[in-house]
Every structure is written in C-alpha cells, then in structure tokens.
Design a protein around this motif. Structure first.
Motif, mmCIF file in Angstrom:
data_model
loop_
_atom_site.group_PDB
_atom_site.id
_atom_site.type_symbol
_atom_site.label_atom_id
_atom_site.label_comp_id
_atom_site.label_asym_id
_atom_site.label_seq_id
_atom_site.Cartn_x
_atom_site.Cartn_y
_atom_site.Cartn_z
ATOM 1 N N GLN A 87 0.827 -1.210 0.000
ATOM 2 C CA GLN A 87 0.000 0.000 0.000
ATOM 3 C C GLN A 87 0.865 1.265 0.000
ATOM 4 N N ILE A 88 1.946 1.232 0.770
ATOM 5 C CA ILE A 88 2.852 2.386 0.789
ATOM 6 C C ILE A 88 3.351 2.667 -0.619
ATOM 7 N N GLU A 89 3.827 1.635 -1.302
ATOM 8 C CA GLU A 89 4.341 1.815 -2.659
ATOM 9 C C GLU A 89 3.264 2.392 -3.578
ATOM 10 N N LYS A 90 2.062 1.840 -3.525
ATOM 11 C CA LYS A 90 0.979 2.311 -4.397
ATOM 12 C C LYS A 90 0.593 3.754 -4.101
ATOM 13 N N GLN A 91 0.501 4.105 -2.824
ATOM 14 C CA GLN A 91 0.099 5.465 -2.450
ATOM 15 C C GLN A 91 1.172 6.495 -2.824
ATOM 16 N N VAL A 92 2.445 6.146 -2.583
ATOM 17 C CA VAL A 92 3.538 7.070 -2.919
ATOM 18 C C VAL A 92 3.607 7.266 -4.428
ATOM 19 N N ARG A 93 3.405 6.189 -5.171
ATOM 20 C CA ARG A 93 3.461 6.261 -6.635
ATOM 21 C C ARG A 93 2.415 7.236 -7.195
ATOM 22 N N LYS A 94 1.297 7.400 -6.500
ATOM 23 C CA LYS A 94 0.216 8.286 -6.961
ATOM 24 C C LYS A 94 0.530 9.771 -6.790
ATOM 25 N N LEU A 95 1.488 10.099 -5.932
ATOM 26 C CA LEU A 95 1.795 11.507 -5.687
ATOM 27 C C LEU A 95 2.316 12.172 -6.952
ATOM 28 N N GLU A 96 1.862 13.381 -7.214
ATOM 29 C CA GLU A 96 2.190 14.106 -8.434
ATOM 30 C C GLU A 96 3.695 14.332 -8.607
ATOM 31 N N ASP A 97 4.398 14.637 -7.522
ATOM 32 C CA ASP A 97 5.830 14.948 -7.604
ATOM 33 C C ASP A 97 6.707 13.718 -7.825
ATOM 34 N N VAL A 98 6.170 12.530 -7.594
ATOM 35 C CA VAL A 98 6.977 11.305 -7.676
ATOM 36 C C VAL A 98 7.131 10.895 -9.137
ATOM 37 N N ILE A 99 8.371 10.843 -9.575
ATOM 38 C CA ILE A 99 8.694 10.453 -10.941
ATOM 39 C C ILE A 99 8.905 8.941 -11.010
ATOM 40 N N GLU A 100 9.602 8.415 -10.009
ATOM 41 C CA GLU A 100 9.933 6.994 -10.014
ATOM 42 C C GLU A 100 10.078 6.506 -8.585
ATOM 43 N N ILE A 101 9.703 5.263 -8.353
ATOM 44 C CA ILE A 101 9.925 4.623 -7.067
ATOM 45 C C ILE A 101 10.562 3.265 -7.325
ATOM 46 N N LYS A 102 11.644 2.999 -6.597
ATOM 47 C CA LYS A 102 12.326 1.703 -6.689
ATOM 48 C C LYS A 102 12.327 1.072 -5.314
ATOM 49 N N LEU A 103 12.099 -0.234 -5.288
ATOM 50 C CA LEU A 103 12.253 -0.989 -4.052
ATOM 51 C C LEU A 103 13.698 -1.462 -4.020
ATOM 52 N N LEU A 104 14.456 -1.018 -3.020
ATOM 53 C CA LEU A 104 15.856 -1.412 -2.924
ATOM 54 C C LEU A 104 15.952 -2.676 -2.082
ATOM 55 N N LYS A 105 16.410 -3.743 -2.705
ATOM 56 C CA LYS A 105 16.561 -5.028 -2.021
ATOM 57 C C LYS A 105 18.002 -5.154 -1.543
ATOM 58 N N ASP A 106 18.178 -5.796 -0.385
ATOM 59 C CA ASP A 106 19.499 -5.899 0.238
ATOM 60 C C ASP A 106 20.580 -6.374 -0.721
ATOM 61 N N GLU A 107 20.325 -7.468 -1.415
ATOM 62 C CA GLU A 107 21.355 -8.081 -2.258
ATOM 63 C C GLU A 107 21.612 -7.326 -3.554
ATOM 64 N N GLU A 108 20.736 -6.392 -3.903
ATOM 65 C CA GLU A 108 20.861 -5.668 -5.166
ATOM 66 C C GLU A 108 21.149 -4.183 -4.976
ATOM 67 N N SER A 109 21.444 -3.789 -3.742
ATOM 68 C CA SER A 109 21.585 -2.363 -3.449
ATOM 69 C C SER A 109 22.736 -2.103 -2.492
ATOM 70 N N VAL A 110 23.104 -0.837 -2.411
ATOM 71 C CA VAL A 110 24.105 -0.377 -1.457
ATOM 72 C C VAL A 110 23.433 0.651 -0.557
ATOM 73 N N TYR A 111 23.523 0.438 0.761
ATOM 74 C CA TYR A 111 22.962 1.354 1.746
ATOM 75 C C TYR A 111 24.090 1.925 2.585
ATOM 76 N N ARG A 112 23.947 3.161 2.986
ATOM 77 C CA ARG A 112 24.890 3.782 3.896
ATOM 78 C C ARG A 112 24.140 4.689 4.852
ATOM 79 N N GLU A 113 24.768 4.889 6.008
ATOM 80 C CA GLU A 113 24.270 5.814 7.011
ATOM 81 C C GLU A 113 25.475 6.548 7.572
ATOM 82 N N LEU A 114 25.263 7.768 7.995
ATOM 83 C CA LEU A 114 26.315 8.574 8.607
ATOM 84 C C LEU A 114 25.921 8.856 10.047
ATOM 85 N N ILE A 115 26.891 8.727 10.948
ATOM 86 C CA ILE A 115 26.656 9.157 12.324
ATOM 87 C C ILE A 115 27.763 10.113 12.746
#
Length: 178
Positions: free
Chosen positions: A60-88
């Motif tokens: 539902q989150i994906e579907k609702q976000v996709r409907k927003l006018e400003d959203v051009i694209e939404i990708k689901l980032l999967k652990d094995e196919e993506s790189v994540y980082r955080e800064l502290i």
C-alpha cells in the motif's frame, strides 16, 4: 514485520518532502528513516524512505507514494541488489587518558576524528547499519554525550535500471498532455 527501503526520484519542488511525509502520517504508516537530497540533475531530488510493516502495508505504501504528483519513479531497494549507507556523528566524553582507546576503536572502523576538545571527541562514521551498530556497541563503556544519525540512503547496484531523467520527463509531459 519486515523493513523495506524505497528510493524515490521526485521533482525538486518546495514542499515535496513534506507532502511525502504527510502521506505517511495521514495513512498511519510509520517511517523508520527518511533522507533527501538533490541529485546530479538539480531538477530532481532523491528521497530514501525506510518503512516497516507486513506485506499488505508495504504494498500500500508503494501504491500510495506512486500516486503523488511529484513522484517520478519509485524503486524498491533489495538488500542483495543495493548499497545502503548511514552517517553518524557521535560526541564522546574523553579525557586525555581515555582518548587512545576511543581512537583505536575508531581506527578499526575507519571512522574519522573530526573534533577534539579537552573533555570530548566527535567521531564521524559512514557505513552499513550493521557497521554503525557494531561501532556503537563497542562504545558502550564510554559516555556518549550526543549522537546524530542521518538515516539510510541507498542506490541500486549496476547500471541496468538507472533512470534517464530526460526520458522520464518526456513521458511525463506526454502523459500530462493527454
């Protein structure tokens, strides 16, 4: 419950982050973390949202976000196919006697000492959430005065699904013209 990382490409317009966060608020969805920043093309902003829920809620989150006018694209980032980082940034109480142990721990994690005062150090660390958590666990014996975390940001690996912004804008203009 599982976590899902969403990478949104949105128009770089005033209030876009507020509208996306507002959607989550109105629908009662929880945001674990949200980061935003302009892309290489200043017409667009990349927003990374981490949310938790069951399969139905995440869908539902994906579907609702996709409907927003400003959203051009939404990708689901999967652990094995993506790189994540955080800064502290972490400010630790540290007199002269405590510093060598803290600095040694920071060195192991390739963290940077970015500020030194008489009674404290500020350390910067970037990495995967597991690295951040491991570092913070090793600091357990020290007094953490302040801690700031950016939240996760991420991109998919490789170049197969890289967004061609001009092509998307052309399609968007055609769609809106109908």
């Amino acid at each position: 419950m599982r976590k899902q990382v969403y990478s949104l490409l949105v128009d770089n317009t005033p209030g876009v982050l507020s509208r996306i966060a507002g959607l989550f608020s109105r629908r009662g969805y929880s945001i674990d973390s949200i980061t935003a920043g302009v892309t290489a093309d200043d017409r667009f902003t990349r927003i990374t949202v981490v949310a938790s829920g069951d399969e139905m809620i995440l869908s539902q989150i994906e579907k609702q976000v996709r409907k927003l006018e400003d959203v051009i694209e939404i990708k689901l980032l999967k652990d094995e196919e993506s790189v994540y980082r955080e800064l502290i940034l972490v400010k630790i109480k540290a007199d002269a006697a405590m510093r060598p142990g803290i600095i040694a721990t920071a060195d192991v994690f390739r963290a940077k000492i970015i500020d030194v005062e008489k009674e404290s150090l500020i350390i910067e660390l970037t990495g995967a959430q597991s690295k951040i958590e491991a570092f913070l666990n090793l600091l357990d014996g020290y007094e953490i005065l302040e801690l700031a975390r950016t939240g996760i940001t991420g991109l998919s690996r490789g170049s197969q699904d890289v967004t061609d912004a001009d092509e998307i804008m052309r399609k968007k203009a055609e769609y809106e013209g109908l």
